[in-house]
Design an enzyme around this catalytic site. Structure first.
Site, PDB file in Angstrom:
ATOM      1  N   ASP A  20     -25.463 -45.495 -22.577  1.00 31.79           N
ATOM      2  CA  ASP A  20     -25.391 -44.557 -23.704  1.00 31.79           C
ATOM      3  C   ASP A  20     -25.352 -45.279 -25.050  1.00 31.79           C
ATOM      4  OD1 ASP A  20     -25.431 -42.422 -21.996  1.00 31.79           O
ATOM      5  OD2 ASP A  20     -23.270 -42.121 -21.989  1.00 31.79           O
ATOM      6  N   TYR A 241     -28.239 -36.825 -27.717  1.00 39.39           N
ATOM      7  CA  TYR A 241     -26.952 -37.344 -27.225  1.00 39.39           C
ATOM      8  C   TYR A 241     -25.803 -36.569 -27.845  1.00 39.39           C
ATOM      9  CZ  TYR A 241     -23.548 -40.772 -25.596  1.00 39.39           C
ATOM     10  OH  TYR A 241     -22.497 -41.387 -24.957  1.00 39.39           O
TER      11      TYR A 241
END
Length: 794
Positions: A20, A241
Site C-alpha cells: 500500500d 486508496y
C-alpha cells in the site's frame, strides 16, 4: 510463506515491491527487501506505488518505479517502537491496579480520555432555563396564510429570556401593540460544495448516513478498492486508496469529472475553474482523496455487481466526488423584521424576525439533494430567527394581524456523547492518530470493554473510567492530547527528514521512563482517602461478614485494615481505593454526607449506579441457566495457586439469578462461553443459540494472529525445566497447553496472555517457524541508549 517467497525470488533479475502507498506499506516493502536481499542484490529492488487498482495506474507505476523511501520507513519504525514501549510498559502497571483492565495504548488511551472527559462534562452539566417568545401572525390582505415570527431583540439588545416570570412580563408589555413590517432583507447566498472524502470524513459519513461503524466502513471501502470483475473479464478497482488525509485530486480525474458534469448536468453546473481544496498541514500530499477510479462508472451502473452495503458506500463516494467539482448552490434568503412600536406611556421596543430560504440554483445539490435537505432541517430548528418554509410577499410599513402569542420553555443541553463519527472527527481535529488507525482505535475501545454503545453514542464503562482515572492521575503527561498530537508531528518530521528517529526516540524514552518511575510509586490521593475514612467512621451498623471461597469477607474489617495501613504511613493502592469507593456507595443511605462529597471523591457515577434497583435476571438468562443444569462439567483446572471449577462457578451464577438478582454483562458473557464450551451436551444447540442471540466467538484479524502464535508453539519438542518462584511453579509446557486449550474454546486470548506468549518466543525461537522471530517484543532499552527495533534501519 517466507521460504516460498525466498525460493521464488532466486534467479529473478528485478523485484518490484508494491504494498500500500503509505507508511505501513513502505515499511512492509523494506522488510520484504530485507528478507529477500540474499536472493537478489539490493539495487535490483524497485518500489512501485499506485492509488488505484486500474490497468492504466498500474502500468504507469511499473513504468516509473522508484526506491524505498527510508525516511518513511524510519517514521513507521519509530511509531511501532513508540506504541510497543507504551503498551508493554504501561499495561502491566495497569493490570496490577485496575481489575478488569486489559491494555493501555499511546493513542487508544487518549481516545478513551476524550470519551471519559465528555462523560464527566455531561454529569457535571447544570442546565439553564431559557424561553423563546414568538407569535403566529398573518397579513391583512391576501394571501392570508399564517406564519410564525420569533422575538429577536429587546431595546436593541438580544432577546435573552431566562424565566417564566420574565416571559410573562414581556408578553404583558406586548399585549395590545400593533405589529408592523419594519424591513424586508433579501440576500443571495452561495453555498460551496464540500470537499471529496478523506478517511476520517468517509468514516463519519458512513456512520451518520448509514449507521456503519468506522471499522465496517473501512472493510467495505477495502473491497471497493480491491475491485470487481467487469463484463468481459476485466478486473478493476472502483475507488482510490482509502487510507488518506489528502484532498488532492489527480488532474486527469478532475478533467474527466468536469467533462462528465458538463455533459450530464449542463455547463451552468460547471464552475469556471476547477476547485482546489486545502488539506491539513500534516496531510501526505503524495496521496489523493477518496474518489471513484472512473466517474463514468455511476452508482446505478455498478449496483448490480455489488452487495448492498458496497453499493451504498460507492454511491456516497461517487456523489461526494462529483459534487465537489460542481458549481456552488445559490440560495435566496428573505428575512422579515417586524416591530411592535410602543404605545403611549411605554418605552420598550421589540423586534421580531422570520426567515425563509429558497434554492434558486441547485448547483452541487443536484447530486446530494437528499442529504442537504436533511442537514438544512437539522440546522434551522434553534436559529435566532424563526425559519419558515415560506414567507408571503411583505411590504415595509404593512400591518400584520396577531393570531396568538407563542411561548416555549427550553433548557440548555449538555454536550452530546461522542458517536463513532464524532470521535473520529475529534481525533482528527486534535491531531491524534492517523487515517490508518481511526477505525482500529475505536474498535479497541469497544473490544476491551472500555466503552460501550448506547444506541449510536459511546459511553465509557466503569472499567474504562477506572482505567482512564488511573492513567490520567499517574501518567497525565504521557496521555495528554497535546503531547500525543506533538508526537504525531514529530513522526511527520521524521518522514520529511527533519528529525533523526533515534534521537527522537532517545528523548522520548528518557521522559517516558521518568514518568513511569513516578507512576509506580503513586497511589490514591491521601487527602481523599482520609476524607472518605472520616465519613465512614460514622457507620454504626455494618453488613454481616459474608463467605468468599474459604474466607469470610467483612466490610467493617476491610475499612479497619485500610485505617491501619494509612496510620502506619503506607499509601493506599488504586485498587484498594476503588474497592473502598464501591464499599462506601453501598452505605450511602447511612452516610448522607457522601452525596455532598461525591464530586470531590469521584463518586458521582458510582453513587448513581448504586442507587438503581438491581433488576432480576432476564428470561433469556434464566433460559441459559436451565440449559446448563443437566450438563456434566469438566474437571477443575489448576493454574498456579488458583483452581477454576466450572461447576462451582455455574452454581454461583444459578443461585444469583434464581435468587432474583440479575447478572452483570460480564457474567452473562461468561455464561455464553460456557454454553458454547458444552454445546455438544445441549440438544439442538444451533437452534437454541439463534433463539437466545448467542454471539459467535470473535474471529477478527487480531485473533487469527493469536491463532498463528499458539500454533507456532506446537513445534516445540524440548521445553525448559520448570522453575520455582516463591510458592509458584512456572512450567512453560503446562502454560502453553492451557492457553492452547483456551484458544481452541474461545478463539481468542487476553492481551496479557498474548504478551506472555510473545515473551516466550526468545527461549524457543530455534524450534519455531522462521516468521516467529519477527513477532518477538523489542528488547527493553537501556536508560542511556536509544531503543532500536528489530530489523531497524541504522
Amino acid at each position: 510463506m517466507i521460504a516460498e517467497l525466498q525460493a521464488a525470488a532466486k534467479g529473478m533479475d528485478t523485484i518490484y515491491l508494491a504494498p500500500d502507498p503509505d507508511r505501513e506499506g513502505e515499511a512492509i516493502a523494506w522488510h520484504l527487501m530485507a528478507l529477500l536481499k540474499k536472493a537478489v542484490p539490493a539495487d535490483r529492488f524497485l518500489r512501485v506505488t499506485y492509488n488505484e487498482i486500474t490497468e492504466q495506474a498500474i502500468r504507469k507505476a511499473l513504468a516509473h518505479p522508484g526506491k524505498i523511501d527510508l525516511q518513511r520507513v524510519d517514521s513507521q519504525q519509530a511509531r511501532r517502537v513508540l506504541d510497543r514501549l507504551v503498551g508493554y510498559k504501561v499495561s502491566p502497571l495497569l493490570w496490577r491496579q485496575v481489575r478488569g483492565a486489559s491494555s493501555a495504548g499511546r493513542v487508544q488511551s487518549v481516545a478513551l480520555r476524550l470519551v471519559c472527559e465528555r462523560e464527566v462534562a455531561i454529569e457535571n452539566f447544570k442546565p439553564e432555563e431559557f424561553w423563546l417568545l414568538g407569535a403566529r401572525v398573518r397579513k391583512q390582505a391576501a394571501p392570508v396564510d399564517p406564519f410564525e415570527i420569533r422575538l429577536a431583540k429587546i431595546n436593541d439588545g438580544k432577546a435573552d429570556i431566562k424565566s417564566d416570570e420574565q416571559a410573562r412580563t414581556i408578553q404583558a408589555d406586548l399585549d395590545g401593540r400593533a405589529l408592523r413590517v419594519a424591513a424586508v432583507i433579501n440576500r443571495e447566498l452561495a453555498k460551496r460544495a464540500p470537499p471529496p472524502f478523506i478517511t476520517s470524513t468517509l468514516q463519519q459519513a458512513g456512520s451518520s448516513v448509514y449507521g456503519l461503524s468506522p471499522a465496517i466502513t473501512m472493510k467495505i471501502a477495502q473491497k471497493l478498492y480491491e475491485g470487481v470483475d467487469l463484463p468481459g473479464g476485466e478486473h478493476v478497482g472502483l475507488i482510490t486508496y482509502m487510507r488518506t488525509d489528502s484532498l488532492a485530486v489527480a488532474r486527469e480525474a478532475q478533467a474527466a469529472c468536469r467533462e462528465f458534469i458538463a455533459h450530464h448536468f449542463g455547463v451552468p453546473f460547471l464552475p469556471d475553474r476547477a476547485p482546489v481544496f486545502k488539506s491539513r498541514a500534516s496531510a501526505q500530499e503524495a496521496h489523493e482523496c477518496i474518489r471513484p477510479t472512473s466517474v463514468q462508472r455511476t452508482p446505478d451502473a455498478v449496483a448490480a455487481m455489488l452487495p448492498p452495503d458496497e453499493a451504498k458506500l460507492y454511491r456516497l463516494i461517487w456523489q461526494r466526488f462529483v459534487a465537489s467539482q460542481m458549481a456552488a448552490a445559490k440560495i435566496a434568503q428573505r428575512t422579515a423584521e417586524i416591530e411592535a412600536p410602543p404605545p403611549a406611556g411605554r418605552t420598550s421596543t421589540y423586534l421580531f424576525r422570520a426567515t425563509a430560504s429558497e434554492v434558486t440554483f441547485p448547483g452541487y445539490m443536484k447530486v446530494t439533494g437528499v442529504l442537504e435537505e436533511r442537514e438544512r432541517k437539522n440546522d434551522k430548528e434553534n436559529g435566532e430567527e424563526a425559519e419558515v418554509d415560506r414567507l408571503p410577499p411583505l411590504a415595509v410599513g404593512e400591518m400584520l394581524d396577531l393570531l396568538e402569542w407563542l411561548t416555549q420553555q427550553k433548557f440548555t443541553q449538555p454536550p452530546a456523547r461522542f458517536t463513532e463519527a464524532s470521535l473520529v472527527q475529534a481525533l482528527e481535529e486534535n491531531g491524534v492518530g492517523r487515517p490508518s488507525t481511526y477505525a482500529s482505535i475505536i474498535a479497541t475501545l469497544l473490544n476491551r470493554r472500555y466503552a460501550e454503545k448506547d444506541k449510536r453514542a459511546l459511553k465509557p464503562t466503569p472499567v474504562g473510567r477506572q482505567t482512564n482515572d488511573f492513567l490520567v492521575r499517574h501518567l497525565n503527561e504521557l496521555f495528554d492530547v497535546k503531547f500525543t498530537a506533538g508526537m504525531e508531528l514529530l513522526l511527520d518530521e521524521v518522514e520529511e527528514g527533519k528529525v533523526e528517529w533515534h534521537e527522537m526516540m532517545e528523548k522520548f524514552y528518557r521522559q517516558f521512563i521518568g514518568w513511569l518511575d513516578v507512576a509506580k510509586t503513586r497511589g490514591a490521593e491521601p487527602e481523599k482517602v482520609q476524607k472518605l475514612l472520616g465519613l465512614l467512621a460514622r457507620m454504626t451498623a455494618w453488613a454481616p461478614p459474608t463467605p468468599r471461597g474459604k474466607k469470610m469477607y467483612s466490610d467493617e474489617g476491610f475499612v479497619q485494615s485500610i485505617r491501619e495501613q494509612v496510620a502506619s504511613g503506607q499509601g493506599v493502592s488504586d485498587r484498594q481505593w476503588v474497592a473502598l469507593q464501591k464499599l462506601a456507595c453501598r452505605y450511602q443511605d447511612s452516610v448522607p454526607e457522601l452525596k455532598h462529597a461525591a464530586a470531590e471523591l469521584g463518586l458521582t457515577a458510582e453513587l448513581a449506579a448504586a442507587s438503581q434497583p438491581r433488576e432480576p435476571a432476564s428470561v433469556a438468562t434464566l433460559r441459559k441457566i436451565e440449559l446448563l443444569k443437566p450438563v456434566t462439567f469438566g474437571t477443575p483446572r489448576k493454574f498456579g495457586r488458583r483452581t477454576f471449577n466450572d461447576q462451582t462457578f455455574f452454581e454461583s451464577l444459578r443461585q444469583q439469578a434464581e435468587g432474583g438478582r440479575g447478572l452483570s454483562e460480564k457474567q452473562i458473557g461468561v455464561l455464553d462461553k460456557m454454553l458454547r464450551k458444552y454445546a455438544e451436551q445441549i440438544p439442538n444447540f444451533e437452534a437454541v443459540a439463534g433463539e437466545l442471540g448467542l454471539t459467535a466467538p470473535v474471529t477478527g484479524a487480531e485473533d487469527a494472529e493469536t491463532g498463528r502464535l499458539v500454533a507456532w508453539f506446537r513445534h516445540v519438542k524440548e521445553w525448559r525445566a520448570p522453575v520455582q518462584r516463591g510458592r509458584r511453579l512456572w512450567d512453560d509446557k503446562e502454560f502453553v497447553q492451557s492457553l492452547s486449550h483456551q484458544y481452541a474454546q474461545n478463539r481468542r486470548l487476553s492481551p496479557k496472555q498474548v504478551a506472555s506468549l510473545r515473551k516466550m518466543i526468545k527461549y524457543y525461537v530455534s524450534q519455531l517457524p522462521p516468521e516467529a522471530a519477527a513477532a518477538m517484543p523489542p528488547p527493553a532499552p537501556k536508560a542511556d541508549d536509544a531503543p532500536t527495533p528489530p530489523g531497524g534501519v541504522t
